[in-house]
Design an enzyme around this catalytic site. Sequence first.
Site, mmCIF file in Angstrom:
data_model
loop_
_atom_site.group_PDB
_atom_site.id
_atom_site.type_symbol
_atom_site.label_atom_id
_atom_site.label_comp_id
_atom_site.label_asym_id
_atom_site.label_seq_id
_atom_site.Cartn_x
_atom_site.Cartn_y
_atom_site.Cartn_z
ATOM 1 N N GLY A 82 0.825 -1.035 -0.230
ATOM 2 C CA GLY A 82 0.088 0.096 0.076
ATOM 3 C C GLY A 82 0.585 1.221 0.014
ATOM 4 N N VAL A 85 3.902 0.824 2.523
ATOM 5 C CA VAL A 85 3.934 -0.164 3.308
ATOM 6 C C VAL A 85 4.399 -1.563 2.508
ATOM 7 C CG1 VAL A 85 2.521 -2.072 4.621
ATOM 8 C CG2 VAL A 85 2.096 0.638 4.624
ATOM 9 N N ASP A 129 -8.410 8.474 11.939
ATOM 10 C CA ASP A 129 -8.449 8.018 10.512
ATOM 11 C C ASP A 129 -8.859 6.642 10.549
ATOM 12 O OD1 ASP A 129 -7.900 8.586 7.970
ATOM 13 O OD2 ASP A 129 -5.865 7.939 7.884
HETATM 14 P P1 ATP Z 1 -3.181 6.523 4.431
HETATM 15 O O1 ATP Z 1 -2.774 7.554 3.576
HETATM 16 O O2 ATP Z 1 -4.295 5.729 3.909
HETATM 17 O O3 ATP Z 1 -3.286 7.072 5.869
HETATM 18 P P2 ATP Z 1 -0.629 5.200 5.311
HETATM 19 O O4 ATP Z 1 0.420 5.497 4.314
HETATM 20 O O5 ATP Z 1 -0.755 6.110 6.531
HETATM 21 O O6 ATP Z 1 -2.046 5.296 4.386
HETATM 22 P P3 ATP Z 1 -1.287 2.695 6.157
HETATM 23 O O7 ATP Z 1 -2.651 2.828 6.025
HETATM 24 O O8 ATP Z 1 -0.727 2.129 7.372
HETATM 25 O O9 ATP Z 1 -0.160 3.970 5.448
HETATM 26 O O10 ATP Z 1 -1.118 1.362 5.140
HETATM 27 C C1 ATP Z 1 -1.190 1.481 3.657
HETATM 28 C C2 ATP Z 1 -1.983 0.312 3.060
HETATM 29 O O11 ATP Z 1 -1.003 -0.893 3.407
HETATM 30 C C3 ATP Z 1 -3.086 -0.137 3.951
HETATM 31 O O12 ATP Z 1 -4.358 0.503 3.667
HETATM 32 C C4 ATP Z 1 -3.209 -1.643 3.651
HETATM 33 O O13 ATP Z 1 -3.690 -2.027 2.612
HETATM 34 C C5 ATP Z 1 -1.523 -2.026 3.565
HETATM 35 N N1 ATP Z 1 -1.122 -2.476 5.141
HETATM 36 C C6 ATP Z 1 -0.672 -1.723 6.212
HETATM 37 N N2 ATP Z 1 -0.390 -2.327 6.974
HETATM 38 C C7 ATP Z 1 -0.498 -3.639 6.929
HETATM 39 C C8 ATP Z 1 -0.159 -4.904 7.673
HETATM 40 N N3 ATP Z 1 0.189 -4.788 8.895
HETATM 41 N N4 ATP Z 1 -0.401 -6.028 6.995
HETATM 42 C C9 ATP Z 1 -1.176 -5.929 5.802
HETATM 43 N N5 ATP Z 1 -1.255 -4.768 5.108
HETATM 44 C C10 ATP Z 1 -1.059 -3.635 5.585
HETATM 45 MG MG MG Z 2 -4.053 4.046 5.740
HETATM 46 MG MG MG Z 3 -2.269 6.891 7.562
#
Ligand code: ATP
Ligand code: MG
Ligand code: MG
Length: 325
Positions: free
Chosen positions: A15, A22, A181
Amino acid sequence: LISGLHHFEVIAKLGQGSYGCVYKVKHRYDHKIYAVKRVILTRKADSEVMALADLDHPNIVRYITCWPGSDNWTPNQEKKQVSDAPDSSSDAVTFERDGCGEKDDDEDDDITSEMESLAVTDSKTYLFIQMEFCQGGTLTDWIKARNLMEKQRTIVEIHKVFYEIITGVEYIHSNKLIHRDLKPDNILFSADGKVKIGDFGLVVTQKDQNGDPIERSNRGTLTYMSPEQENKRYYDEKTDIFPLGLIWFEMIWKISTGMERAELWPNLRNKRFPNRFSDTHPTESKFIMEMLSCSPEHRPNAKSVKEKLDRFFSLDQDLLSQKTV
Ligand code: ATP
Ligand code: MG
Ligand code: MG
């Protein structure tokens, strides 16, 4: 600084949000699969790991450890194989340095001073956060599979999942934190289908060290954000209850097209359900209505939502027996 991922083989990019990337990785020594999130090392990253490190609950994504690191990419560099994984197999992903689109908006951080210990001035270095890998995907996938009729969900299953979500949120609030969030993208599932709330990128403490309310900057995901998180400078943990109302509705009610969603969503945010919803799900629509109250004081807290669900479930012994947390 230690380069970020040299103990891991990168298997896939899972992601990419606005603040981090991630990766699904395999540890070179224990051979286990983990998720590693890379965020720009700012005070905001500190609050994310400090919150995660404090939380220990079956419905919160399990934190393992974190470390600072630089990456081996220079700005504007062309796509390049991750260089700290030299023996990674051919299916390893290719990275693009600027592809993460991370924002470095440290200015509007509203975290308390106790969370500032890790803060660094060099915002071009990263924090790598290792956590359990949630193999079951996100609630977004879960909802999509149902909307596309790929999967049927029984009401028992929906209640079980929602109960685990509210249980995780109750735990977050009992730790004096606000997630801020909550949305289907940030709610994950383990391989055995247990809810794991993730993405603590916007977490804040409920009060400052003196027990006073903290002035907030407005952030979050507009579609799910409570009205006060959008407009007000002070708000409390009830801001997390509003998105849960939307999420519960979305779990129950099939929305087939983007057009249908565009029409329905503003109504839903104003507590106007499709007629058939209130008829077919009277109890849920009553609960959801309260959770979507415009003023936070009228929303139930997580504990009371859970108690209501307990009473609701207790009408049906089958449901009770399926409760896992
Ligand atoms: P946002 O901009 O939506 O806040 P973000 O960059 O803060 O995203 P996360 O939401 O923590 O990051 O992670 C992004 C994506 O990665 C998640 O929506 C999910 O699809 C995947 N992901 C995150 N953590 C995990 C995990 N522990 N196991 C599997 N997939 C994960
Ligand atoms: Mg997120
Ligand atoms: Mg986030």
